[in-house]
Design a protein around this motif. Structure first.
Motif, PDB file in Angstrom:
ATOM      1  N   MET A 113       0.834  -1.200   0.000  1.00  0.00           N
ATOM      2  CA  MET A 113       0.000   0.000   0.000  1.00  0.00           C
ATOM      3  C   MET A 113       0.870   1.252   0.000  1.00  0.00           C
ATOM      4  N   GLU A 114       0.474   2.229  -0.824  1.00  0.00           N
ATOM      5  CA  GLU A 114       1.230   3.469  -0.949  1.00  0.00           C
ATOM      6  C   GLU A 114       0.546   4.659  -0.303  1.00  0.00           C
ATOM      7  N   SER A 115      -0.716   4.512   0.034  1.00  0.00           N
ATOM      8  CA  SER A 115      -1.469   5.579   0.695  1.00  0.00           C
ATOM      9  C   SER A 115      -2.764   4.965   1.222  1.00  0.00           C
ATOM     10  N   ALA A 116      -3.539   5.786   1.935  1.00  0.00           N
ATOM     11  CA  ALA A 116      -4.819   5.312   2.462  1.00  0.00           C
ATOM     12  C   ALA A 116      -5.803   4.965   1.348  1.00  0.00           C
ATOM     13  N   ALA A 117      -5.549   5.451   0.137  1.00  0.00           N
ATOM     14  CA  ALA A 117      -6.414   5.104  -0.999  1.00  0.00           C
ATOM     15  C   ALA A 117      -6.354   3.619  -1.318  1.00  0.00           C
ATOM     16  N   ASP A 118      -5.328   2.934  -0.809  1.00  0.00           N
ATOM     17  CA  ASP A 118      -5.179   1.500  -1.051  1.00  0.00           C
ATOM     18  C   ASP A 118      -5.786   0.658   0.069  1.00  0.00           C
ATOM     19  N   ASN A 119      -6.365   1.289   1.069  1.00  0.00           N
ATOM     20  CA  ASN A 119      -6.922   0.541   2.202  1.00  0.00           C
ATOM     21  C   ASN A 119      -7.955  -0.484   1.768  1.00  0.00           C
ATOM     22  N   MET A 120      -7.904  -1.644   2.381  1.00  0.00           N
ATOM     23  CA  MET A 120      -8.991  -2.608   2.258  1.00  0.00           C
ATOM     24  C   MET A 120      -9.991  -2.247   3.351  1.00  0.00           C
ATOM     25  N   GLN A 121     -11.068  -1.572   2.966  1.00  0.00           N
ATOM     26  CA  GLN A 121     -12.012  -1.056   3.947  1.00  0.00           C
ATOM     27  C   GLN A 121     -13.449  -1.249   3.477  1.00  0.00           C
ATOM     28  N   TYR A 122     -14.329  -1.395   4.451  1.00  0.00           N
ATOM     29  CA  TYR A 122     -15.745  -1.596   4.161  1.00  0.00           C
ATOM     30  C   TYR A 122     -16.477  -0.275   4.337  1.00  0.00           C
ATOM     31  N   ASN A 123     -17.190   0.128   3.317  1.00  0.00           N
ATOM     32  CA  ASN A 123     -17.947   1.376   3.358  1.00  0.00           C
ATOM     33  C   ASN A 123     -19.410   1.075   3.656  1.00  0.00           C
ATOM     34  N   TYR A 124     -19.931   1.670   4.699  1.00  0.00           N
ATOM     35  CA  TYR A 124     -21.326   1.458   5.075  1.00  0.00           C
ATOM     36  C   TYR A 124     -22.256   2.251   4.162  1.00  0.00           C
ATOM     37  N   LEU A 125     -23.486   1.756   4.023  1.00  0.00           N
ATOM     38  CA  LEU A 125     -24.441   2.338   3.085  1.00  0.00           C
ATOM     39  C   LEU A 125     -25.601   2.994   3.823  1.00  0.00           C
ATOM     40  N   PRO A 126     -25.995   4.186   3.408  1.00  0.00           N
ATOM     41  CA  PRO A 126     -27.090   4.887   4.100  1.00  0.00           C
ATOM     42  C   PRO A 126     -28.477   4.444   3.661  1.00  0.00           C
ATOM     43  N   THR A 127     -28.558   3.603   2.652  1.00  0.00           N
ATOM     44  CA  THR A 127     -29.860   3.251   2.070  1.00  0.00           C
ATOM     45  C   THR A 127     -30.326   1.842   2.409  1.00  0.00           C
ATOM     46  N   ILE A 128     -29.446   1.013   2.967  1.00  0.00           N
ATOM     47  CA  ILE A 128     -29.796  -0.379   3.283  1.00  0.00           C
ATOM     48  C   ILE A 128     -29.570  -0.606   4.771  1.00  0.00           C
ATOM     49  N   SER A 129     -30.632  -0.877   5.509  1.00  0.00           N
ATOM     50  CA  SER A 129     -30.533  -0.937   6.974  1.00  0.00           C
ATOM     51  C   SER A 129     -29.549  -1.993   7.454  1.00  0.00           C
ATOM     52  N   THR A 130     -29.409  -3.089   6.717  1.00  0.00           N
ATOM     53  CA  THR A 130     -28.476  -4.127   7.128  1.00  0.00           C
ATOM     54  C   THR A 130     -27.016  -3.706   6.927  1.00  0.00           C
ATOM     55  N   ASN A 131     -26.809  -2.608   6.219  1.00  0.00           N
ATOM     56  CA  ASN A 131     -25.456  -2.108   5.997  1.00  0.00           C
ATOM     57  C   ASN A 131     -25.220  -0.747   6.644  1.00  0.00           C
ATOM     58  N   TYR A 132     -26.024  -0.413   7.651  1.00  0.00           N
ATOM     59  CA  TYR A 132     -25.784   0.810   8.397  1.00  0.00           C
ATOM     60  C   TYR A 132     -24.531   0.660   9.265  1.00  0.00           C
ATOM     61  N   TYR A 133     -23.897   1.789   9.569  1.00  0.00           N
ATOM     62  CA  TYR A 133     -22.813   1.785  10.552  1.00  0.00           C
ATOM     63  C   TYR A 133     -23.396   1.302  11.884  1.00  0.00           C
TER      64      TYR A 133
END
Length: 530
Positions: A240-260
């Motif tokens: 990885m060369e920067s935070a842009a390469d992070n393996m990260q999960y982004n939560y979704l505001p439209t699907i309740s099962t994927n809320y933070y």
């Protein structure tokens, strides 16, 4: 009579042929050609990436085990280290095997799904082993052909996993060069194999750091050389060369099962049922670290009753994890502790991305390896890069500047959607922060400084990684007491699942006898910690 006898002698054969023909005809006619009879590799990949193991979010027991965020109300849990069972990722791993099988039907032995399959196996098998010790690996995932797999030693799990990561890197290099990077269903990097290759090698660095106690005495693991090979040859082993390469999960505001996990819907229920830990808050305030203004809130008792400034570091107080739960609950009710910053964590459904493997951690792992003499380089440069990456994630200037801090003020009539905030302008100066003796890197105290900053950077991220690091280095100091149980000890491992004791009893007994003297002991010391 002769003719009759011959006729009856043919009946069994004719019946078999007729029944077989009917069976085949029935099967042919009952196949629904509009319904898929196999799950495509892309769909299996999507399920693997969103399922248990590959995504570990905050607000669970692992965050408590790392002494970041504590329970103060026993309905939601406690802070004890009376560990039960470790994680079971074998169902996910079965899907990895099936994904590989489906991808192999294309006729290409080397393909994107197979390359990632090697990474997933290394990632999930080592995570289970890090929790429990020896685990089934070589004989696992064979279905009905082997229902009682033998346990691989932890050393063998690590050897196999390191080899899988090397092979995955080789495959990804070939696929990228041939432009055969076909990968659908990828929620993390949208099919970008170079980013996956960086994840593979960044994770391998993590794994080698986790093996630091065996770096000097195990030639087979060859920890130092593997680490040096990766660091010295970024062309072959991109990381990885920067935070842009992070393996990260982004939560979704439209699907309740994927809320933070913390969001406006559960603010009233859990916004004060947990509080921050003194291990985390105490380290931030000791270092006069501005991240405390983003991740936490000042004690309202100190601010409202004792009239302390809400932007004074001394106004931030975490609870001692060893505190009796009843005492902690009472103090939390009096607002004597710092809660999570409710503007950051409760005012939206997306919170912040949940980093599984990240650039900031990599920088600290590289700093540690260089500090230990495993590779040439400048440990301080990596150390600084890790701190700055963490600060950047909170939008804290790493030069001279300012940012706005938002602190929730109790009394709002709306307890569902927190909106009652005071705002404060926080001035920061990187040089002032970094030149503090406790922060500025010096070789004599280098390991402690590196791991303390890594601990701060991993707040709410990467599952048990901070617990694993503490267990290996005893940094930072975790506190114990009546509230943590286990005789005042931080447990060293998780137990094997109960079904292993019954369904795979003989191999289970061999495993606990060879490792822990016949007792599935949560305080037993596994191979990588000896």
């Amino acid at each position: 009579m002769k003719k009759i006898f011959k006729f009856y002698s043919l009946l069994p054969l004719l019946l078999v042929i007729t029944i077989a023909g009917c069976k085949k005809d029935f099967q042919d006619k009952t196949v629904n050609n509009n319904k898929p009879n196999a799950v495509p590799a892309s769909l299996l990949l999507n399920g693997i990436l969103t399922g248990k193991g590959l995504v570990e979010g905050p607000d669970g027991s692992k965050e408590t085990n790392c002494q970041y965020y504590l329970n103060n109300y026993d309905y939601y849990g406690n802070n004890r280290y009376d560990f039960k069972y470790g994680d079971d990722y074998y169902t996910v791993l079965k899907n990895v095997v099936e994904m590989e099988k489906q991808a192999a039907k294309t006729g290409n032995a080397v393909n994107s799904y197979a390359a990632l399959g090697k990474f997933f196996k290394a990632y999930l098998f080592t995570k289970m082993s890090m929790e429990m010790g020896d685990i089934p690996m070589t004989d696992a995932l064979q279905g009905l052909t082997n229902l009682t797999p033998a346990y691989d030693t932890q050393k063998n799990v690590m050897l196999q996993s390191l080899a899988l990561l090397e092979s995955a890197n080789t495959d990804l290099t070939a696929l990228i060069a041939a432009k055969e990077n076909i990968l659908a269903g990828d929620i993390f990097f949208n099919g970008d194999l170079l980013k996956w290759q960086k994840v593979v090698n960044t994770f391998r660095i993590r794994l080698l750091i986790q093996l630091s106690k065996r770096a000097d005495d195990d030639a087979q693991l060859n920890v130092k050389k593997q680490f040096s090979d990766i660091v010295s040859n970024p062309g072959k082993y991109p990381v990885m060369e920067s935070a842009a390469d992070n393996m990260q999960y982004n939560y979704l505001p439209t699907i309740s099962t994927n809320y933070y996990p913390q969001n406006p819907d559960n603010f009233g229920q859990s916004g004060s049922r947990k509080n921050t830990s003194a291990t985390y808050i105490g380290l931030l305030t000791k270092l006069k670290d501005p991240r405390v203004f983003v991740t936490a809130e000042p004690s309202r008792y100190l601010v409202d009753n004792l009239k302390q400034s809400p932007t004074d570091f001394s106004s931030f107080v975490g609870a001692d994890a060893g505190e009796d739960l009843g005492v902690m609950y009472n103090n939390a009710g009096l607002q004597k502790y710092s809660f999570l910053n409710r503007k950051r964590y409760y005012s939206t459904y997306i919170g912040e991305p949940s980093i599984q493997i990240g650039y900031a951690e990599l920088m600290f792992n590289l700093a540690e390896g260089v500090y230990r003499g495993w590779a040439a380089g400048n440990a301080e440069n990596y150390y600084i890069a890790g701190i700055k990456s963490s600060m950047d994630s909170y939008k804290i200037p790493t030069g001279t500047g300012s940012f706005t801090a938002y602190f929730y003020r109790p009394g709002s009539k709306d307890v569902t959607l927190p909106a009652n905030y005071d705002t404060y302008n926080i001035n920061v100066n990187w040089d002032t922060y970094y030149n503090q003796p406790e922060v500025k890197y010096n070789t004599a105290n280098g390991l402690t400084q590196i791991i303390q900053q890594k601990y701060l950077a991993l707040f709410r991220h990467s599952g048990l990684e901070s617990y694993f690091t503490y267990r290996r280095t005893l940094i930072p100091k975790f506190t114990v007491g009546p509230g943590t149980g286990n005789g005042g000890r931080i447990a060293s491992r998780f137990q094997y699942h109960e079904y292993e004791r019954t369904a795979n009893a003989a191999n289970y007994q061999i495993a606990i006898q060879s490792q822990y003297g016949g007792n599935d002991d949560i305080n037993g010391i596994m191979f990588i910690l000896k």
